[in-house]
Structure formats: C-alpha cells, structure tokens
Design a protein around this motif. Structure first.
Motif, PDB file in Angstrom:
ATOM      1  N   PRO A  43       0.944  -1.291   0.020  1.00  0.00           N
ATOM      2  CA  PRO A  43      -0.051  -0.074   0.035  1.00  0.00           C
ATOM      3  C   PRO A  43       0.693   1.209  -0.041  1.00  0.00           C
ATOM      4  CG  PRO A  43      -0.011  -0.961   2.340  1.00  0.00           C
ATOM      5  CD  PRO A  43       0.775  -1.906   1.162  1.00  0.00           C
ATOM      6  N   TYR A  44       0.417   2.302  -0.523  1.00  0.00           N
ATOM      7  CA  TYR A  44       1.283   3.661  -0.346  1.00  0.00           C
ATOM      8  C   TYR A  44       0.133   4.865  -0.407  1.00  0.00           C
ATOM      9  CZ  TYR A  44      -0.396   3.999  -5.292  1.00  0.00           C
ATOM     10  OH  TYR A  44      -1.277   4.140  -6.445  1.00  0.00           O
ATOM     11  N   VAL A  45       0.490   5.929  -0.049  1.00  0.00           N
ATOM     12  CA  VAL A  45      -0.201   7.017  -0.040  1.00  0.00           C
ATOM     13  C   VAL A  45      -0.135   8.188  -1.260  1.00  0.00           C
ATOM     14  CG1 VAL A  45      -0.613   9.135   0.915  1.00  0.00           C
ATOM     15  CG2 VAL A  45      -0.309   7.288   2.632  1.00  0.00           C
ATOM     16  N   ASP A  46      -1.006   8.191  -2.194  1.00  0.00           N
ATOM     17  CA  ASP A  46      -1.126   8.941  -3.468  1.00  0.00           C
ATOM     18  C   ASP A  46      -0.823  10.224  -2.990  1.00  0.00           C
ATOM     19  OD1 ASP A  46      -1.791   8.884  -6.367  1.00  0.00           O
ATOM     20  OD2 ASP A  46      -3.077  10.496  -5.330  1.00  0.00           O
ATOM     21  N   ARG A  47       0.360  10.927  -3.616  1.00  0.00           N
ATOM     22  CA  ARG A  47       0.526  12.348  -3.101  1.00  0.00           C
ATOM     23  C   ARG A  47      -0.226  13.185  -3.618  1.00  0.00           C
ATOM     24  NH1 ARG A  47       7.056  11.834  -5.058  1.00  0.00           N
ATOM     25  NH2 ARG A  47       5.755  10.468  -6.366  1.00  0.00           N
ATOM     26  N   ARG A  48      -0.995  13.026  -4.934  1.00  0.00           N
ATOM     27  CA  ARG A  48      -2.029  14.105  -5.110  1.00  0.00           C
ATOM     28  C   ARG A  48      -3.096  13.963  -4.281  1.00  0.00           C
ATOM     29  NH1 ARG A  48      -1.759  12.790 -11.349  1.00  0.00           N
ATOM     30  NH2 ARG A  48      -1.822  10.707 -10.721  1.00  0.00           N
ATOM     31  N   SER A  49      -3.668  12.965  -4.235  1.00  0.00           N
ATOM     32  CA  SER A  49      -5.057  12.751  -3.611  1.00  0.00           C
ATOM     33  C   SER A  49      -5.092  12.690  -2.047  1.00  0.00           C
ATOM     34  CB  SER A  49      -6.133  11.835  -4.159  1.00  0.00           C
ATOM     35  OG  SER A  49      -5.126  10.361  -3.807  1.00  0.00           O
ATOM     36  N   ASN A  50      -3.831  12.219  -1.412  1.00  0.00           N
ATOM     37  CA  ASN A  50      -3.431  11.904  -0.157  1.00  0.00           C
ATOM     38  C   ASN A  50      -4.403  10.576   0.325  1.00  0.00           C
ATOM     39  OD1 ASN A  50      -1.972  12.373   2.039  1.00  0.00           O
ATOM     40  ND2 ASN A  50      -3.813  13.335   3.379  1.00  0.00           N
TER      41      ASN A  50
END
Length: 408
Positions: A43-50
């Motif tokens: 899993p990761y945190v999308d930088r644009r949408s958070n």
C-alpha cells in the motif's frame, strides 16, 4: 578525505532518486484487529489525493468481496452480497449499486498491479475505517452484515415449497451456510434442487442430524446410516448438488444421565465421536459439531484437558451455542466465546458463534425472540468488533431459520 565525502554524497543522492516521497512500508493496514501482510505490491499514499491505495487483491482476500478485472475497458467490478462497485482506471467516480458516486483520486495501475482507494472501497462495503497517524495505520473493522453466517433448518419439508424465497432471504441476511436436517423420506431430487440453487448464490449446505441419544453405543448404527446416506447421495448428484459437510447436533446434557452418570456419558460420547471421525476420514466432508459455550469447563475423564479442545482436535469446526442476547458484560456473547476461540486458534481450527431467536424459557437474556432484528444486528456487531481478531473466529450462526425469518 574530500574524495570520500564526495563519493558518500553521490551514493546518497543516487539512493534518494529511487526513494518515493512516502515509503510504502510506512503505511500499515489492519482488518478486524489483524495486521495485513502484502507480499507483492505494498500500500502507499497517493501524493496528489492523499488517499491510501491498496492492491485489488486485498479487497477480495481480506474484505471478502468478489473482484473482476476487464483489461480492455480497464474496468474493475467489486461485489459483496448486495453491493456492487464499478470503477475505471483514472476516473474519480464510481458506480455504486448503479448510482454515480464521486470521490477524490482514482484507481490506478502501479507496477502492473491494480490499486484502489482503501477508504472509499471499505466504506461502500459498510466497514468502519479509522486512520491512526501515530502508527501510520489504516484500521478497518468490517461490518457484521458481511460476516459469514449459518442457520439451521430443522423441518426439511419446507424446502419443498418456495425455495427461491428461502434462498433470497438467506442471501439478504448474508448466510453462507445452511444446516439442513436430513429426512430420508424426502425425494433426493428435492435436496439436489435446493442445494444447487443455494450454491449458485454462494451458500453451502451441510447435512444436519443428531439427538441426545446419539451418545449411546446402541445408536452407533444410526450414526453410520446417516453418514452412509449422505455419502451415497453426494456420489449420485455431483459437486453442485452435494452437501459440503456433516453437521451434528447431539447435546447429551439434555439426558437425565448427564448429572447422574456423567463420566459414563462422557466416555460413551467420546466413543461415538471417534466413530464419526473414523467413518468420515478421507470423505472430503467438513465436519461440524454443535456444542454448549461452557463445554471448555468439562474435562475429558481422568485428564486435565477440556472436552472442547479434545473435539477441536478431531473435527473442523465447533458451533458454540452461545445463547445470549447481549454482546458485552458479564455472561455475554463475547465473554462466553473467548476461551474456546483461544483453544481453536492454538489448534488452527474454526469456531462459529451461535445466537438464539427461538422463544426461550431459560430467562430474559438468552434469546433475541421478541427483540427486533435491528437490535440483534447491533449486538452482533459489538460482539464481532471484540472477537474478529481471533484467527479461529468464523462468524455467527442464527438459530433457527424459521424464527429468524419471522423477526421484525
């Protein structure tokens, strides 16, 4: 010295070029109190949408939903019980049960894997999602509506009637297993038709039988005949019309001898359990036993070992008749289930926690009879929240089908 410093700086800069802004390993996911391991794409945190993104496989493996990927249209279909979600890679909206729902971000492809926003998907599937920043943890508690459920049908003649209506009710309630009492006078074609319809909706059917007298040696022939009938029936209809298991409800503590000659009754019960184990070995049938929630307090004669652990060693699953209408507090569903859940977790077996909806003469806190279905679901959710972290926990069973169907 200066040359060494330059080399060290160059190495650090080259590593930084391959380091994402947010480490995948920093984002942790837990479902029902158990940490989820991601062997492939993390899993990761999308930088644009958070938004926290998870692999599509997580949705099926851990949330229990069915998933379908259409590579041509880049469309994802997720379904669980009555809910269907359709997403398209790159779109910031989805169809939820046919209605458009907008959300920030979008499903994406990453390293050849389909990634979806975990909060949006989880909440559409009625789960509670909590972000715990101090632990970098997304904590998901699933809805009891999506927890596996079983139920008993004691009067098998009712399946001669409106099978479609019965199966529709079962599906609506999230039933995954029906324990159907076998009446050998009923045409096997009736069973086959019912089982095929149930299985087409994702509901397994177990052959149910038993009575208190089945602890006696004199009843061993009845036990053999029941097992033999199911094996013969299964071999004649093929897998889609077959019972998936045998479900025994014996309850010897209903006999007067239980208090007078307890040791003899226990030993006779154990002998008949050994018989069942022997007669079903290699059959491929799941073997489940209905037991009282207090069985762990009864010891194997002459041993400091509980009867519940002894039975768990022999069979796939125990269904605890944990007949209480309150989840928490003294003598509640949670308290009464925990010991056997711990035993089963150690032995890598399964426990189903059963509650009552039939009218009871044992006091006001035993059955959900005359209590609304909404109240029962609230209590089951409270129990689920406390029990789901046990590896042995396999959901609930509602006794019985007819009384449950009559609840308001």
């Amino acid at each position: 010295m200066r040359k060494l410093l330059v080399c060290t700086l160059a190495i650090m800069l080259s590593l930084a070029a391959f380091t994402p802004a947010i480490y995948a390993s920093e984002v942790r996911i837990s479902v029902d109190g158990r940490d989820v391991q991601f062997p492939d794409e993390h899993p990761y945190v999308d930088r644009r949408s958070n938004l926290t993104m998870v692999p599509l496989a997580f949705v099926s493996d851990k949330l229990g939903a069915a998933t379908k990927w259409d590579g041509n249209s880049k469309q994802i279909t997720i379904s669980l019980n009555r809910d269907t979600i359709i997403l398209v890679i790159g779109d910031n909206h989805a169809l939820v049960n046919g209605k458009r729902v907008d959300f920030e971000g979008a499903a994406a492809l990453k390293n050849g894997r389909t990634m979806v926003p975990v909060r949006f998907i989880s909440e559409v599937l009625h789960a509670n999602v909590e972000w715990q920043p101090a632990r970098n943890l997304v904590s998901i508690m699933t809805s009891v509506a999506n927890v596996p459920k079983g139920t008993w049908i004691w009067d098998s003649h009712i399946i001669k009637q409106d099978q479609a209506k019965m199966i529709s009710f079962a599906k609506m309630k999230g039933v995954t297993s029906i324990y159907l009492q076998v009446d050998r006078d009923i045409d096997p074609a009736i069973y086959e038709g019912f089982i095929r319809k149930a299985k087409s909706e994702g509901i397994q059917v177990e052959a149910l039988e038993g009575r208190p007298e089945w602890v006696y040696e004199s009843k061993q022939e009845d036990i053999r005949n029941f097992i033999a009938w199911v094996k013969t029936y299964n071999s004649s209809v093929g897998p889609e019309g077959s019972f998936t298991g045998l479900h025994f409800d014996i309850e010897p503590y209903a006999l007067s001898e239980w208090t007078k000659h307890n040791k003899a009754i226990l030993e006779s019960w154990m002998d008949n359990m050994r018989l069942i184990e022997k007669e079903t070995k290699g059959s491929g049938l799941k073997i489940s036993m209905d037991v009282p929630y207090w069985l762990n307090t009864i010891h194997v004669p002459g041993k400091n070992y509980s009867m519940s652990a002894w039975m768990l060693e022999k069979f796939d699953c125990l269904v605890i008749m944990n007949y209480r209408n309150h989840a928490l507090g003294n003598n509640g569903i949670v308290e009464n289930a925990q010991v056997m859940l711990r035993e089963a977790s150690t032995l890598k077996k399964k426990i189903v926690v059963a509650v009552e909806t039939v009218k009871s003469t044992e006091g006001p806190r035993v059955s959900f009879y005359s209590i609304s279905n909404k109240v029962m679901e609230k209590e089951l959710q409270s129990a689920h929240n406390q029990l789901a972290h046990y590896a042995s926990y396999a959901g609930f069973a509602i006794h019985d089908f007819k009384s449950w169907q009559d609840m308001k």
